[in-house]
Design an enzyme around this catalytic site. Sequence first.
Site, PDB file in Angstrom:
ATOM      1  CE  LYS A 116       2.822   9.357  -5.408  1.00 24.33           C
ATOM      2  NZ  LYS A 116       3.589   8.118  -5.529  1.00 24.33           N
ATOM      3  CD  GLU A 199      -4.528  11.955 -11.503  1.00 24.57           C
ATOM      4  OE1 GLU A 199      -5.422  11.121 -11.253  1.00 24.57           O
ATOM      5  OE2 GLU A 199      -3.330  11.734 -11.331  1.00 24.57           O
ATOM      6  CG  HIS A 234      -7.073   4.439  -0.255  1.00 19.37           C
ATOM      7  ND1 HIS A 234      -7.472   4.462  -1.565  1.00 19.37           N
ATOM      8  CD2 HIS A 234      -7.629   5.522   0.320  1.00 19.37           C
ATOM      9  CE1 HIS A 234      -8.236   5.519  -1.776  1.00 19.37           C
ATOM     10  NE2 HIS A 234      -8.353   6.180  -0.649  1.00 19.37           N
ATOM     11  NE  ARG A 291       4.986  -1.440  -1.268  1.00 13.37           N
ATOM     12  CZ  ARG A 291       4.129  -0.502  -1.674  1.00 13.37           C
ATOM     13  NH1 ARG A 291       4.563   0.722  -1.920  1.00 13.37           N
ATOM     14  NH2 ARG A 291       2.851  -0.785  -1.830  1.00 13.37           N
TER      15      ARG A 291
HETATM   16  C1  MV4 Z   1      -8.112   8.241  -8.710  1.00 11.90           C
HETATM   17  C2  MV4 Z   1      -9.419   7.720  -8.723  1.00 11.90           C
HETATM   18  C3  MV4 Z   1     -10.286   8.207  -9.672  1.00 11.90           C
HETATM   19  N1  MV4 Z   1      -9.875   9.159 -10.537  1.00 11.90           N
HETATM   20  N2  MV4 Z   1      -7.750   9.181  -9.593  1.00 11.90           N
HETATM   21  C4  MV4 Z   1      -6.649   6.055  -4.754  1.00 11.90           C
HETATM   22  C5  MV4 Z   1      -5.264   5.706  -4.365  1.00 11.90           C
HETATM   23  C6  MV4 Z   1      -4.433   6.692  -5.072  1.00 11.90           C
HETATM   24  N3  MV4 Z   1      -3.151   6.173  -5.362  1.00 11.90           N
HETATM   25  C7  MV4 Z   1      -5.211   6.986  -6.310  1.00 11.90           C
HETATM   26  N4  MV4 Z   1      -6.537   6.603  -6.038  1.00 11.90           N
HETATM   27  C8  MV4 Z   1      -7.519   6.911  -6.909  1.00 11.90           C
HETATM   28  N5  MV4 Z   1      -7.202   7.832  -7.831  1.00 11.90           N
HETATM   29  C9  MV4 Z   1      -8.630   9.624 -10.485  1.00 11.90           C
HETATM   30  N6  MV4 Z   1      -8.244  10.566 -11.337  1.00 11.90           N
HETATM   31  C10 MV4 Z   1      -9.759   6.741  -7.796  1.00 11.90           C
HETATM   32  C11 MV4 Z   1      -8.799   6.345  -6.881  1.00 11.90           C
HETATM   33  C12 MV4 Z   1      -9.202   5.321  -5.947  1.00 11.90           C
HETATM   34  C13 MV4 Z   1      -8.554   4.088  -5.897  1.00 11.90           C
HETATM   35  C14 MV4 Z   1      -7.494   3.775  -6.721  1.00 11.90           C
HETATM   36  C15 MV4 Z   1      -6.864   2.559  -6.645  1.00 11.90           C
HETATM   37  C16 MV4 Z   1      -7.304   1.621  -5.738  1.00 11.90           C
HETATM   38  C17 MV4 Z   1      -8.336   1.898  -4.905  1.00 11.90           C
HETATM   39  C18 MV4 Z   1      -8.976   3.141  -4.968  1.00 11.90           C
HETATM   40  C19 MV4 Z   1     -10.047   3.414  -4.121  1.00 11.90           C
HETATM   41  C20 MV4 Z   1     -10.661   4.629  -4.172  1.00 11.90           C
HETATM   42  C21 MV4 Z   1     -10.232   5.589  -5.079  1.00 11.90           C
END
Ligand code: MV4
Length: 509
Positions: A116, A199, A234, A291
């Site tokens: 990442k 972040e 997720h 993918r």
């Molecule tokens: C975040 C976020 C809020 N702020 N990053 C969850 C999966 C991972 N790939 C990144 N995710 C998140 N990153 C920042 N800076 C909230 C999430 C997140 C989320 C993101 C996408 C889809 C579902 C989610 C569920 C909870 C939190």
Amino acid sequence: MFNKVLIANRGEIALRVIRACKEMGIATVAVFSDVDRAALHVTAADEAYLLGPAPARDSYLNIAKILEIARRSGAQAIHPGYGFLSENPQFARACSEAGIKFIGPPASAMELMGSKTRARQAMQAAGVPFVPGSSKGLALGEAEALANQIGYPVMIKAAAGGGGKGMRMVASPADLKSSFETAQSEAQRSFDDSEVYLEKYIANPRHIEIQVLADEHGNAIFLGERECSVQRRHQKVIEEAPSPIVDEEMRQRMGAVAVQAAKSSGYANAGTVEFLVDGERNFYFLEMNTRLQVEHPVTELVTGLDLVHLQLRIAAGETLPLSQADVRLRGHALECRIYAEDPDNNFFPSPGKIRRLIQPSGPGVREDCGVYEGWTVPLDYDPMLSKLIVHAPDRKMAIARMQRAINEYFVGGIKTNLGLFRRILANLDFQAARIDTGFLDRLLSVPADQAGASHTNNLSNTAAIAAALFSATSKPGLNGTVKTSNGNASQNEASAWKKAARTEGVRER
Ligand code: MV4
């Protein structure tokens, strides 16, 4: 074009790829584990080979064995599906070293997107908007300084993570040290890599992703977006295309960014650029999935394209057979992921034997299913049974069509999340597209009968549907003694359904 392709996967996605191969005149090789001898993908392929015992590391993750079978069968290419080896750069590299085409991006692009922090550096260099924060691994002191600078709350993430693993929200400076150390040791344990970065925290974001397609000659296009905010832990539950909050102007901007992400990373084949979208509709690069995704069918239905055909053509070295101007979106598509899980036990996996299976059909309905009546869903893998996908002229009609299709669906013998879809689809916030990544948790935090549901799916209708399904699905001679969805051979439950339907139906009038 290839003469023969090996599909290194199981379930509905293996079938999806086998179908595309058949349509293109390509012979197919299935692989299977001990518990999958009678699986649908084994029957559908032209040839099938045993990998080994059920555990994935002995079967669907066994690189040496899969390559040996590819050689033995004369397969020229391998489609990895999703999950398992699909995002493993060592596998992609081992395939090319064995002279077998990996149907996916180059290993280098998979490696880049797998880190990442490296991905954020590359996106920064390419001018792609990403969530403010660091783009390299941090020590505690650096994290404290940066958090003070960008302001709380912040998110600590594992560089090797993704999909929500190794992630921690930190609300205030007092919590940073302990969260940082927990995140580090979690990352070390889960990924054998303790690198973490930081972040700015985006509250209640939407998750919107752009499908991209790139050929091996430097051409790349995007195929619109998918709205994937309806998720839990997720795990996506419902996906749709297009996103109800993305207009044409925003789509063009996100698409241009996604194409830029693909081009700058040396990408080829199908990929997905994930974005977080905040309350002001600002979008930020999150990660790139290298993918074909579970939810690709909603994109197929609104674009009229076959993503697996295109993957095969790209992997065979063809140039993209269409340009951006050829991509037009038509109507609205929804996908429900149907799982063998127990809604009364926190949606815990609930595999077992499928004793009755009635599948929906009719206008605008597609089902990508990996199971059949009589099949025993094994405990060893993800318990997704099927994807129910609908297409309609607009979102409102797509919801109505999905409600209709869900009500035609019946799975007996095991528990499923079908009832959850009835709840979501009837929810007024869902219908009004007031959804973000917290939507489903909010819905599940209130008892089912108190949640805001439109009148079209009240208790009496549900009971009437249950009664209709019962009478329609009872086999002659079994009436009243069929196995019900909780596995109990019960006369009481069946008659209770009927009774509820009659009394509720009368009360309604
Ligand atoms: C975040 C976020 C809020 N702020 N990053 C969850 C999966 C991972 N790939 C990144 N995710 C998140 N990153 C920042 N800076 C909230 C999430 C997140 C989320 C993101 C996408 C889809 C579902 C989610 C569920 C909870 C939190």
